[in-house]
Design a protein around this motif. Structure first.
Motif, PDB file in Angstrom:
ATOM      1  N   ALA A  18      37.191  23.149  50.001  1.00  0.00           N
ATOM      2  CA  ALA A  18      37.568  24.091  51.056  1.00  0.00           C
ATOM      3  C   ALA A  18      38.872  24.819  50.709  1.00  0.00           C
ATOM      4  O   ALA A  18      39.082  25.957  51.127  1.00  0.00           O
ATOM      5  CB  ALA A  18      37.715  23.355  52.386  1.00  0.00           C
ATOM      6  N   ARG A  73      33.837  28.002  50.764  1.00  0.00           N
ATOM      7  CA  ARG A  73      35.025  27.339  51.316  1.00  0.00           C
ATOM      8  C   ARG A  73      34.815  27.008  52.790  1.00  0.00           C
ATOM      9  O   ARG A  73      35.175  25.916  53.246  1.00  0.00           O
ATOM     10  CB  ARG A  73      36.261  28.225  51.148  1.00  0.00           C
ATOM     11  N   GLN A  74      34.242  27.948  53.533  1.00  0.00           N
ATOM     12  CA  GLN A  74      34.007  27.689  54.952  1.00  0.00           C
ATOM     13  C   GLN A  74      33.004  26.559  55.142  1.00  0.00           C
ATOM     14  O   GLN A  74      33.207  25.661  55.976  1.00  0.00           O
ATOM     15  CB  GLN A  74      33.497  28.954  55.652  1.00  0.00           C
ATOM     16  N   HIS A 133      34.691  23.309  54.384  1.00  0.00           N
ATOM     17  CA  HIS A 133      35.593  22.919  55.474  1.00  0.00           C
ATOM     18  C   HIS A 133      34.810  22.293  56.621  1.00  0.00           C
ATOM     19  O   HIS A 133      35.202  21.238  57.155  1.00  0.00           O
ATOM     20  CB  HIS A 133      36.365  24.137  55.968  1.00  0.00           C
ATOM     21  N   SER A 166      37.410  18.588  51.153  1.00  0.00           N
ATOM     22  CA  SER A 166      38.647  19.300  51.489  1.00  0.00           C
ATOM     23  C   SER A 166      39.173  20.082  50.294  1.00  0.00           C
ATOM     24  O   SER A 166      39.683  21.204  50.447  1.00  0.00           O
ATOM     25  CB  SER A 166      39.714  18.310  51.976  1.00  0.00           C
TER      26      SER A 166
END
Length: 558
Positions: free
Chosen positions: A379, A388-389, A392, A376
């Motif tokens: 992300a 980041r995606q 996530h 997290s």
């Protein structure tokens, strides 16, 4: 539960059946990722665009194995849902899925299974099926699965999804040196849990499995997440707004204490003989209680305790003043009914099971929470938007490991699904239910009862689910010295519950620090708007509310 010796026999364990720490290393499976809408295939660090023709299972197998090595054993479908390609020809999604799985696959046949972790046959599911195939005349096996079992891809391409699984694997390896990602989050989560069973100490010989009778009782009387839509006149015909609060990584909040050992049966007479302090301690402990409940006069809020819905295999939550009903519930919910902030409910203990408190899931859950927190943070903070995606998505996969791992402990009675050629209908089991058919095959299912599963612990799942349902109603945030949950919103403002989420007509001043179990303000759709009367209407408003809330926060398009 029966009285006397027969009931006493229930309160025990199944002979020679216990969860034990594995003495082998799980085998990794070579995996490819395929978007059947675009034909993009990603295998390791290579991306290739395939011609999938009609995107039948046979077309996919032919195209993939023409391109990548024969060692690929798992194909995750990241987009396209090819098993839905002929939905217009069938009355139900399951029929279309079964037809897709069972269509001819030249050079391949339905897998008959091999090895301890290899399941045989296709798994027919309306949205996340599993196709299991074996090459004719060769010891080569492959699964076709939906990545939606792990998380909503949310438009991510196969490369990003592959990167998400790599990040997931690395995050798990930080806590389990022998971690292997298996086909589904429930398989993987439970395998990781077995590797936290203590090698020394009280449970080094394993956690015994309850008697089949108690497992059956828990299956019948311990529901999962609360799903309820409250409609007019209990809410306004026109809502001033629809506000969504979703509990972050909710079940992780309720794994610190779980029942262990053989339970004690607590009769109504025994419970009544205890002091108030002893009764309170029992309700705070790990218990499952049969209760007779009466909703208090003047009650004008949501229901608290689940009751079997008449004539349905479902639960509802009675809230009409004066209503009396009998049900089973966990200690957290019973205690909430007795001590809620509005008015105490009348609760009479009729029967119950009380276990010793233990921590069989605590180490497993802590490691998953640390993996989730690490992903997290990536992300939120990583400079590369693609990373980041992926982070996530990987954090959502960790959530699924815990969520579906807990669900797998419940061990529902098994239902076997099979297909039989129309020319051999006489071979269909006599106790089977026909669930679909086409010109060539009949699809059927039949119950087979409880298997001798060494990792069946419905008492753990029931305890966590009860705690989570109670927290939807009232939960104390110690650091903020405040309470949150549906019972702390004004009467008439609660529109719906959906497992971890509450939908209200107004926003609340509930603190949020990003920790497991806390309420995240996730969506807000301004009104007036018609109160939803079906689940589809609720979900449409929810999605619109999330989109509007995101635009408000970012100042642009979602």
């Amino acid at each position: 539960m029966p009285e006397g010796p027969e009931g006493d026999r229930w309160v025990g364990h199944t002979a020679n059946l216990a969860s034990t720490r594995p003495n082998f290393t799980q085998q990794a499976r070579s995996t490819a990722f395929l978007d059947t809408a675009t034909g993009m295939l990603v295998y390791r660090d290579q991306a290739t665009r395939l011609d999938l023709a009609s995107a039948s299972a046979g077309d996919i197998l032919q195209a993939v194995f023409h391109t990548v090595p024969e060692g690929v054993e798992r194909i995750y479908i990241t987009a396209g849902d090819p098993w839905h390609r002929d939905v217009g020809r069938y009355p139900f999604l399951r029929d279309a899925v079964a037809a897709w799985l069972n269509a001819p696959t030249e050079g391949w046949r339905t897998d008959t299974g091999r090895g301890k972790d290899r399941m045989a046959g296709h798994f027919v599911h309306a949205r996340h099926p599993v196709g299991r195939y074996q090459r004719e005349g060769a010891d080569q096996h492959v699964e076709i699965r939906s990545v939606g079992e792990w998380f909503d891809p949310d438009g991510a391409d196969p490369t990003t999804i592959r990167d998400a699984f790599v990040l997931l694997w690395k995050a798990l390896r930080a806590h389990w040196p022998d971690a292997v990602i298996m086909g589904s989050p429930s398989q993987t989560g439970r395998d990781l849990w077995t590797r936290t069973i203590p090698a020394r100490g009280q449970f080094s010989e394993g956690y015994p499995v309850l008697s089949e009778e108690l497992r059956g009782l828990l299956h019948a009387t311990a529901g999962q997440g609360r799903t309820e839509l409250i409609t007019p006149p209990d809410v306004p015909e026109q809502l001033p707004a629809l506000v969504e609060y979703d509990r972050t990584f909710a079940y992780a909040k309720h794994t610190w204490k779980s029942p262990v050992g053989a339970p004690r049966r607590i009769t109504a007479a025994t419970f009544a003989s205890w002091s108030e302090k002893e009764q309170t301690k029992a309700l705070f402990g790990c218990g499952h209680w049969q209760v007779r409940v009466t909703v208090p006069d003047g009650w004008n809020h949501v229901g608290i305790l689940p009751a079997p819905a008449p004539g349905e295999r479902a639960w509802h939550y009675p809230r009409t003043p004066g209503t009396t009903f009998t049900t089973w519930a966990g200690g957290p919910e019973v205690y909430t009914a007795l001590s809620n902030p509005l008015a105490p409910w009348k609760v009479e203990i009729l029967d119950g099971l009380l276990w010793d408190d233990g921590k069989p899931l605590d180490d497993w859950s802590k490691k998953l929470k640390e993996a989730w927190a690490s992903l997290s943070a990536q992300a939120d903070l990583h400079g590369d938007p693609t990373h980041r995606q992926a982070a996530h998505l990987a954090s959502r996969a960790v959530r699924s490991l815990l969520l579906y791992g807990i669900g797998s402990f419940a061990q529902r009675p098994r239902t076997v699904t099979g297909t039989t050629p129309r020319t051999a209908e006489r071979d269909i089991p006599a106790d089977a239910e026909i669930i679909g058919f086409d010109d060539d095959h009949v699809t059927w299912q039949r119950p087979t009862g409880f298997s001798r599963d060494p990792n069946a612990h419905p008492e753990w799942a029931a305890t966590i689910w009860s705690g989570a349902r109670a927290a939807l109603l009232s939960m104390r945030m110690r650091d903020d010295n405040t309470h949150v949950g549906a019972l702390h919103a004004p009467p008439g403002t609660v529109v719906a519950f959906r497992t971890d989420a509450i939908y209200l007509t107004a926003s609340q001043n509930w603190p949020y620090h990003g920790q497991p179990g806390e309420y995240l303000y996730k969506g807000h759709l301004a009104g007036p708007l018609p109160a939803p009367t079906t689940e589809d209407e609720l979900l449409a408003l929810r999605d619109a509310g999330r989109h509007a809330f995101h635009r408000t926060r970012t100042g642009g398009d979602a």
